[in-house]
Write a protein that holds these residues in place. Structure first.
Motif, PDB file in Angstrom:
ATOM      1  N   PHE B  71       0.794  -1.144   0.122  1.00 31.03           N
ATOM      2  CA  PHE B  71      -0.193   0.102   0.004  1.00 31.03           C
ATOM      3  C   PHE B  71       0.810   1.208  -0.040  1.00 31.03           C
ATOM      4  CE2 PHE B  71      -2.594  -3.268   1.607  1.00 31.03           C
ATOM      5  CZ  PHE B  71      -3.931  -3.214   0.866  1.00 31.03           C
ATOM      6  N   THR B  72       1.861   1.469  -1.011  1.00 33.34           N
ATOM      7  CA  THR B  72       2.600   2.491  -1.131  1.00 33.34           C
ATOM      8  C   THR B  72       2.491   2.974  -2.486  1.00 33.34           C
ATOM      9  OG1 THR B  72       4.811   3.397  -0.927  1.00 33.34           O
ATOM     10  CG2 THR B  72       4.635   0.965  -1.310  1.00 33.34           C
ATOM     11  N   LYS B  73       2.530   4.273  -2.600  1.00 32.03           N
ATOM     12  CA  LYS B  73       2.115   4.888  -4.041  1.00 32.03           C
ATOM     13  C   LYS B  73       3.761   5.215  -4.691  1.00 32.03           C
ATOM     14  CE  LYS B  73       1.214   9.413  -3.703  1.00 32.03           C
ATOM     15  NZ  LYS B  73       2.495   9.803  -4.074  1.00 32.03           N
ATOM     16  N   ASP B  74       4.751   5.559  -3.819  1.00 34.33           N
ATOM     17  CA  ASP B  74       5.850   5.881  -4.620  1.00 34.33           C
ATOM     18  C   ASP B  74       7.344   5.280  -3.743  1.00 34.33           C
ATOM     19  OD1 ASP B  74       5.946   7.335  -2.084  1.00 34.33           O
ATOM     20  OD2 ASP B  74       6.334   9.351  -3.327  1.00 34.33           O
ATOM     21  N   ALA B  75       7.205   4.409  -2.711  1.00 35.06           N
ATOM     22  CA  ALA B  75       8.572   3.859  -2.365  1.00 35.06           C
ATOM     23  C   ALA B  75       8.934   3.161  -3.308  1.00 35.06           C
ATOM     24  CB  ALA B  75       7.961   2.871  -1.115  1.00 35.06           C
ATOM     25  N   VAL B 189      10.189  -9.484   7.587  1.00 38.20           N
ATOM     26  CA  VAL B 189      10.476 -10.871   6.879  1.00 38.20           C
ATOM     27  C   VAL B 189       9.181 -11.644   7.410  1.00 38.20           C
ATOM     28  CG1 VAL B 189      11.931 -13.115   6.672  1.00 38.20           C
ATOM     29  CG2 VAL B 189      12.857 -10.545   6.789  1.00 38.20           C
ATOM     30  N   CYS B 190       8.725 -11.921   8.397  1.00 40.70           N
ATOM     31  CA  CYS B 190       7.649 -12.822   8.742  1.00 40.70           C
ATOM     32  C   CYS B 190       6.150 -11.982   8.633  1.00 40.70           C
ATOM     33  CB  CYS B 190       8.302 -13.342  10.089  1.00 40.70           C
ATOM     34  SG  CYS B 190       7.144 -14.794  10.518  1.00 40.70           S
ATOM     35  N   SER B 191       5.987 -11.145   7.961  1.00 40.93           N
ATOM     36  CA  SER B 191       4.754 -10.148   7.860  1.00 40.93           C
ATOM     37  C   SER B 191       4.081 -10.098   6.837  1.00 40.93           C
ATOM     38  CB  SER B 191       4.635  -9.243   9.259  1.00 40.93           C
ATOM     39  OG  SER B 191       5.451  -7.888   8.447  1.00 40.93           O
ATOM     40  N   VAL B 192       4.959  -9.741   5.985  1.00 42.35           N
ATOM     41  CA  VAL B 192       4.436  -9.073   4.650  1.00 42.35           C
ATOM     42  C   VAL B 192       3.485  -9.894   3.918  1.00 42.35           C
ATOM     43  CG1 VAL B 192       5.111  -8.242   2.252  1.00 42.35           C
ATOM     44  CG2 VAL B 192       6.396  -7.309   4.095  1.00 42.35           C
ATOM     45  N   ALA B 193       2.312  -9.712   3.614  1.00 38.38           N
ATOM     46  CA  ALA B 193       1.233 -10.340   3.176  1.00 38.38           C
ATOM     47  C   ALA B 193       0.642 -11.449   3.900  1.00 38.38           C
ATOM     48  CB  ALA B 193       1.848 -11.078   1.619  1.00 38.38           C
ATOM     49  N   SER B 194       1.106 -11.468   5.138  1.00 37.71           N
ATOM     50  CA  SER B 194       0.098 -12.059   6.163  1.00 37.71           C
ATOM     51  C   SER B 194      -0.224 -11.276   7.278  1.00 37.71           C
ATOM     52  CB  SER B 194       0.974 -13.370   6.830  1.00 37.71           C
ATOM     53  OG  SER B 194       2.098 -12.979   7.425  1.00 37.71           O
ATOM     54  N   GLU B 195       0.518 -10.155   7.406  1.00 38.04           N
ATOM     55  CA  GLU B 195      -0.214  -8.951   8.216  1.00 38.04           C
ATOM     56  C   GLU B 195      -0.177  -7.765   7.584  1.00 38.04           C
ATOM     57  OE1 GLU B 195      -0.790  -9.770  11.422  1.00 38.04           O
ATOM     58  OE2 GLU B 195       0.447 -11.535  11.680  1.00 38.04           O
ATOM     59  N   GLU B 196      -1.361  -6.871   7.699  1.00 35.08           N
ATOM     60  CA  GLU B 196      -1.530  -5.828   7.088  1.00 35.08           C
ATOM     61  C   GLU B 196      -0.301  -4.760   7.195  1.00 35.08           C
ATOM     62  OE1 GLU B 196      -5.269  -3.981   7.854  1.00 35.08           O
ATOM     63  OE2 GLU B 196      -5.493  -2.838   5.704  1.00 35.08           O
ATOM     64  N   ILE B 197       0.102  -4.264   6.107  1.00 36.10           N
ATOM     65  CA  ILE B 197       1.198  -3.158   6.295  1.00 36.10           C
ATOM     66  C   ILE B 197       0.540  -1.911   5.301  1.00 36.10           C
ATOM     67  CG2 ILE B 197       3.556  -2.337   5.807  1.00 36.10           C
ATOM     68  CD1 ILE B 197       4.139  -5.514   6.174  1.00 36.10           C
ATOM     69  N   ARG B 198       0.449  -0.742   5.923  1.00 32.33           N
ATOM     70  CA  ARG B 198       0.174   0.311   5.301  1.00 32.33           C
ATOM     71  C   ARG B 198       1.579   1.379   5.366  1.00 32.33           C
ATOM     72  NH1 ARG B 198      -5.146   0.574   2.734  1.00 32.33           N
ATOM     73  NH2 ARG B 198      -6.193  -1.073   3.400  1.00 32.33           N
ATOM     74  N   PHE B 199       2.338   0.983   4.406  1.00 29.71           N
ATOM     75  CA  PHE B 199       3.515   1.786   4.281  1.00 29.71           C
ATOM     76  C   PHE B 199       3.314   3.533   4.156  1.00 29.71           C
ATOM     77  CE2 PHE B 199       7.407   3.580   2.457  1.00 29.71           C
ATOM     78  CZ  PHE B 199       8.593   2.281   2.491  1.00 29.71           C
ATOM     79  N   ASP B 200       2.391   3.683   3.440  1.00 29.81           N
ATOM     80  CA  ASP B 200       2.443   5.207   3.381  1.00 29.81           C
ATOM     81  C   ASP B 200       1.567   5.855   4.377  1.00 29.81           C
ATOM     82  OD1 ASP B 200       3.706   5.005   1.083  1.00 29.81           O
ATOM     83  OD2 ASP B 200       2.039   5.746  -0.462  1.00 29.81           O
ATOM     84  N   ASP B 201       0.434   5.441   4.783  1.00 30.04           N
ATOM     85  CA  ASP B 201      -0.494   5.713   5.893  1.00 30.04           C
ATOM     86  C   ASP B 201       0.338   5.966   7.289  1.00 30.04           C
ATOM     87  OD1 ASP B 201      -2.323   5.720   3.873  1.00 30.04           O
ATOM     88  OD2 ASP B 201      -3.552   4.349   4.768  1.00 30.04           O
TER      89      ASP B 201
END
Lengths: 365, 365
Positions: B71-75, B189-201
């Motif tokens: 959920f990031t626009k420009d990272a 490492v143990c969370s991307v795509a199993s825990e929600e991450i809102r990079f920009d927010d």
């Protein structure tokens, strides 16, 4: 005829063709090469834990087979998730301390890159550059080693950008004679398993390579073998409390892992590329399969490479194409680097070659 | 029920079980997890040149899809051949200059390792350690940031050794409030795509991960996303002539490569793991497939993880097993860490679990 992609592309417009001979019924390009079906199937192995009893011997055997391919009794292999380039970081971060001297022999593009990597970790680098298509004369190597004490000397066995094959045995012999303490490091990304390498007989200290060229597996594995002498130099550095310059490329982290897997148990530093190690194991098994009780097929493989290479080089010559290597004895057997014919450019020739199903890649120099 | 291998094994005898819920009909372990057939097939893709027109959009799309997952626009994503650990080297070698201060929040084994990596490249590291099963209190974070200027703060989103889930949004909010210049680095490492991450927010600066856990591909790919602010800090360092501490992990080498592939052309620094990128692309396509016009399946995926995790945690609780995380709100949804029952050891329990087809791994702490 199939052909090559090498490690392209580079800044300049290509003025060389890089061609690689097909071998054993498989198409072959210098890298990533075409991969045998058995190897691709192994790469699709259902996911396994890196500590599972099924995987441990696959990793352990791969380590042992790397020794066999390089004809070494006791060199220490390192199999690490990464590109071939990571081998340079391993050398620079573990063997050369900041401020120490490194001598880099340049027979193409990859000499410059290795030099830059060494400098990143603080080495003081001297390069000796050969003319394009040539190698550094042995007298120049001897003279440089007499003039200054070097911790390591590096050279590229086959530089993909020029197709030049260095005489590794004679370089090593020269170094041993003039400066016996200097560690001899060979970048063999484009030569392992397509050119003969006698690690112990020649007295090499490091051979570094990758999975996707002569070793016939998909890209993604950095493969390096270090002599016990090189390991000793690293250990002595460690004893003096000088830390490695890298975390991920640290032999202090990886050596216990390699020893554990080879001895039949698992250990953890970073997750190994499990599927790729299954694939690498499959490819090594093909390379080392014995065709008769007395002849290992790796010997046959070198012979086939030489013969296929000769056919391509003769055909090129009869078409009036000239090779980049200046001396026939210094032309690689796993690939061929040719100049475009006079007056013919990439835009003329390449579409016609593609139309005939021939893949070519631009060169570097 | 399937279970977990995490990043084992560690020195101590295990006194925890690590369990991971199955999802979407696939078995699932924290890493390497079981991989979907579509992804395995893609990993067996016939060998392709990394500069071929077929491969370029696969790499480019993978870069774009990493942004979508986070959920990031420009990272700026970096996809590099290597283990997850290589992400630590990227942070340490590109963002922190020798002598600069780094604050490491410790919620399990991986805090210590990240700290060691940072020190290898010369950072001055302060760790704040939570009790086992806990997280560092937000007041302690704020107090530490008030006391000293830190270039970066790092924390582990889900520490596989404890199953503890850090409240990333609130950590980031705390840092932004007290020390807005400090770069916020999350080991996911143990969370991307199993825990929600809102990079920009949430205002994160670096999220680093690997291919073999929630992202559902074989191991061998280091995946990192850096905010434009982090890229700016790195660029400013470059302008001052301060070299990166690593060659292989250098953003100076990799940034042009990522930009080239994303814009539809090839560029070369080191050969990418072509097959694995095909596999990663296949897995990302599954993760991001839209189940209805308005609901992307990644949202559904987080929901399923939470539900499956709740079932396992309830079942464990009804068996009298206690969780390692001290607070239910700080327990990961992608895995479960349980203590052995009182008086029952690994040698009693593990063979019985294996007999029932349950895979378990020892914990770290």
């Amino acid at each position: 005829m199939s052909a090559s992609t090498a490690r392209p592309p580079f800044k300049q417009a290509p003025h060389k063709l890089l061609v690689s001979p097909p071998l054993d019924g498989h198409d072959s390009i210098p890298g990533p090469i075409e991969v045998a079906d058995e190897v691709l199937y192994a790469n699709a192995h259902p996911s396994m834990s890196h500590v599972s009893p099924d995987f441990i011997p696959v990793f352990g055997d791969s380590i042992r087979m790397v020794r066999e391919v390089l004809f070494t009794k006791d060199a220490q292999p390192f199999l690490i998730s990464g590109s071939g380039t990571l081998g340079w970081d391993q050398v620079a971060a573990n063997l050369v301390e900041p401020g120490e001297e490194a001598l880099v022999l340049h027979s193409g593009y990859f000499g410059d890159s290795f030099a830059e990597c060494l400098e990143t970790y603080g080495a003081s680098v001297t390069q000796i550059k050969a003319p394009i298509g040539g190698t550094v004369p042995f007298e120049s190597i001897a003279a440089a080693l007499q003039e200054k004490k070097y911790k390591i000397i590096t050279f590229t066995h086959v530089d993909t950008s020029t197709g030049v094959l260095s005489d590794a045995a004679r370089i090593a012999e020269t170094v041993r004679r003039v400066s016996p303490d200097t560690l001899i490091v060979m970048d063999a990304v484009c030569s392992v398993a397509s050119e003969e390498i006698r690690f112990d007989d020649w007295g090499l200290d490091v051979v570094l390579t990758a999975s996707q060229k002569g070793l016939g597996a998909p890209p993604g594995l950095s493969i390096l073998a270090a002599s016990q002498k090189a390991i000793g130099v690293w250990e002595e550095r460690k004893k003096r409390g000088v830390r490695e310059g890298s975390y991920y490329a640290s032999w202090g982290k990886w050596l216990p892992i390699m020893k554990a897997y080879e001895s039949g148990s698992a250990a953890y530093f970073a997750t190994p590329p499990v599927n790729l190690i299954y694939a690498f194991h499959a490819s090594l098994s093909l390379i080392l399969a014995r065709t008769s009780p007395s002849v290992p097929s790796i010997a046959k493989r070198f012979e086939l490479h030489r013969a296929a290479s000769q056919r391509i080089k003769s055909a090129a010559s009869s078409l009036g194409l000239s090779q980049v290597p200046l001396a026939a004895s210094e032309a690689a057997n796993g690939m061929t680097a040719l100049y475009f014919p006079e007056g013919v450019g990439a835009s003329d020739l390449l579409p016609r070659l593609v139309g005939k199903g021939v893949v070519v890649a631009g060169g570097a120099a």
